[in-house]
Enzyme design. Structure first.
Site, PDB file in Angstrom:
ATOM      1  N   ILE A  94      14.314  19.852   8.452  1.00 26.57           N
ATOM      2  CA  ILE A  94      14.917  21.192   8.636  1.00 26.57           C
ATOM      3  C   ILE A  94      15.028  21.517  10.138  1.00 26.57           C
ATOM      4  O   ILE A  94      14.023  21.470  10.841  1.00 26.57           O
ATOM      5  CB  ILE A  94      14.062  22.291   7.951  1.00 26.57           C
ATOM      6  N   GLY A 116       4.285   8.098   1.570  1.00 23.68           N
ATOM      7  CA  GLY A 116       4.346   8.277   3.024  1.00 23.68           C
ATOM      8  C   GLY A 116       4.440   9.722   3.457  1.00 23.68           C
ATOM      9  O   GLY A 116       4.797  10.007   4.597  1.00 23.68           O
ATOM     10  N   ASP A 134      -2.568  20.801   9.118  1.00 21.66           N
ATOM     11  CA  ASP A 134      -1.202  20.379   9.453  1.00 21.66           C
ATOM     12  C   ASP A 134      -0.289  21.619   9.502  1.00 21.66           C
ATOM     13  O   ASP A 134       0.518  21.768  10.423  1.00 21.66           O
ATOM     14  CB  ASP A 134      -0.726  19.378   8.392  1.00 21.66           C
ATOM     15  N   LYS A 166       1.661  23.348  12.862  1.00 23.24           N
ATOM     16  CA  LYS A 166       3.108  23.620  12.843  1.00 23.24           C
ATOM     17  C   LYS A 166       3.372  25.100  13.095  1.00 23.24           C
ATOM     18  O   LYS A 166       4.323  25.464  13.786  1.00 23.24           O
ATOM     19  CB  LYS A 166       3.708  23.165  11.510  1.00 23.24           C
TER      20      LYS A 166
HETATM   21  N1  HSE Z   1       1.817  15.158   6.220  1.00 20.26           N
HETATM   22  C1  HSE Z   1       2.942  15.939   6.596  1.00 20.26           C
HETATM   23  C2  HSE Z   1       3.435  16.712   5.383  1.00 20.26           C
HETATM   24  C3  HSE Z   1       4.031  15.044   7.128  1.00 20.26           C
HETATM   25  O1  HSE Z   1       3.004  16.384   4.263  1.00 20.26           O
HETATM   26  O2  HSE Z   1       4.215  17.630   5.526  1.00 20.26           O
HETATM   27  C4  HSE Z   1       5.167  15.781   7.771  1.00 20.26           C
HETATM   28  O3  HSE Z   1       4.760  16.500   8.896  1.00 20.26           O
END
Ligand code: HSE
Length: 418
Positions: A127, A177, A191, A195
């Site tokens: 995005i 992944g 995470d 962000k």
């Molecule tokens: N581990 C991260 C997620 C990867 O699942 O969004 C992308 O930043």
């Protein structure tokens, strides 16, 4: 700019994806001239150029004018990027942890050395949210940004709706992944909060350390919570949220209860969605794949392509940022616990509902953000926290026109929303 000669650090999920998309992008005047990977023994697909294992193969190569950094280790990435900037190489990175921890320093270093530091892929995968915040919202009309920015958590939550266990869904996300090497970053909300700090920098011009923000992931959610959510016809979404009221900025990461009218209700699997609210544009929804090899590589490709016309972020909002981070806010929450007595630790302002079962209890009510910040949620596995996404906190409050939310301060006075 002269032809882009790329040194690529990292040939894992995203690195190999980039290699593929760059080979297929015939119009882009860019080529990978060197690849540096870490693990000598990892089986890999064959590449036209040999893979090296020494960072100097890129850092000391004067022909290389762009470093694309796609490695997992943020400390190593930091050293690589610093050195590359000092060698006057432009940087494209997807490393949200590194950016969250060192952004201001790297911005200053890049400016000093006359190079660009681009990182569209670091937030919400494919995005183009950073570019939109920089270019379209280059004014102060933005009031709120709320999003699902972790694909792994969203994938696990979607799978749990289908009855697939947390462990199996996480394993699947790892195989596909999406997950971080250490998935605790995904499921404990880190995470997302990394962000969020990057988004706040571009949306509101503030530099915020991630540890200042309430960060709760999906790890603690239990079968009993899922049952409650289903019964009430909600879904759970892990939101990273920042919004401005007067000149207070509120920001947090936590699982939210959304109903079928919410724009993110149907955002499933590894998809991300960001809802931006601005004074005149009203609400906008950005939707797309937030994790995975090719979607993330697509954002990296876009940054590389932007270097062709010397693109650099301008951080226009930083200079006149008037907002300050605040916790003077009350929120409507659900707190569940496998240990009933732990609910009494919380100073609720108002209780709407209390349920006590044999092995589970929950309480719904209004509580201050300051109270929520006192708890280390990821350590307290007996506790679950869910925030209501529609914060109509106080029944006596009159809805404010043109707003979905009523915001209550700790002293029970209200913010006026313009
Ligand atoms: N581990 C991260 C997620 C990867 O699942 O969004 C992308 O930043």
């Amino acid at each position: 700019m002269s032809k882009l000669k790329i040194g690529l650090f990292g040939f894992g999920c995203v690195g190999s994806g980039l290699y593929k998309v760059l080979n297929e992008s015939k119009q882009l005047d860019a080529e990978i001239v060197s690849i540096v990977a870490k693990n000598k023994h990892k089986p890999r697909e064959k590449t036209k150029i040999p893979i090296s294992f020494e960072p100097e193969a890129i850092l000391d190569n004067e022909l290389i004018n762009v470093v694309v950094e796609l490695i997992n280790n943020s400390e190593e990435a930091y050293l690589i990027i610093k050195k590359a900037i000092q060698s006057k190489k432009h940087i494209v990175t997807a490393n949200k942890k590194l950016l969250s921890e060192h952004l201001d320093e790297l911005i200053a270093l890049a400016k000093e050395n006359g190079v660009s530091l681009l990182y569209e892929a670091s937030v919400a995968g494919s995005i183009p949210i950073i570019r939109n915040l920089e270019e379209y919202y280059n004014n102060d009309t933005l009031t709120s940004i709320e999003g699902i920015v972790n694909g792994t958590s969203n994938y696990i939550l979607s799978q749990s709706n289908k009855g697939i266990s947390y462990t199996n869904a996480l394993k699947d996300a790892q195989e596909k992944g999406f997950a971080e090497v250490d998935p605790k970053f995904d499921v404990e909300g880190f995470d997302s909060v990394f962000k969020l700090t990057i988004l706040i920098k571009h949306a509101f011009g503030l530099s915020i350390a991630s540890n200042q923000l309430l960060t709760v992931g999906i790890k603690n959610l239990k079968e009993q919570d899922v049952r409650f959510v289903k019964e009430k016809k909600f879904r759970v979404k892990l939101f990273a949220k920042a919004f401005k009221v007067e000149n207070h900025l509120f920001a947090f990461v936590a699982p939210h209860l959304v109903d079928a009218t919410h724009a993110a209700f149907d955002v499933g699997n590894e998809f991300n969605a960001i809802i931006v609210q601005a004074a005149y544009a009203d609400k906008q929804l950005f939707y797309g794949k937030g994790a995975g090899s090719l979607p993330t590589a697509s954002a990296v490709l876009s940054d590389i392509s932007a270097l062709n016309y010397n693109y650099a972020y301008e951080y226009r909002k930083t200079a006149n940022a008037e907002v300050k981070l605040s916790d003077d806010l009350k929120l409507k929450v659900y707190i569940g616990s496998t240990n009933f007595s732990s609910l009494s630790e919380f100073q609720f302002e108002e209780i709407e509902d209390l349920y006590i079962g044999i092995d589970y209890a929950y309480q719904i009510g209004t509580i201050s953000l300051t109270e929520l910040l006192k708890v280390n949620w990821n350590e307290r596995i007996e506790l679950s926290l869910l925030l209501f996404s529609e914060q109509k906190i106080n029944k006596q409050m009159k809805p404010i026109q043109n707003s979905n939310f009523n915001f209550l301060k700790k002293d029970n006075s209200y913010y006026s929303i313009h």
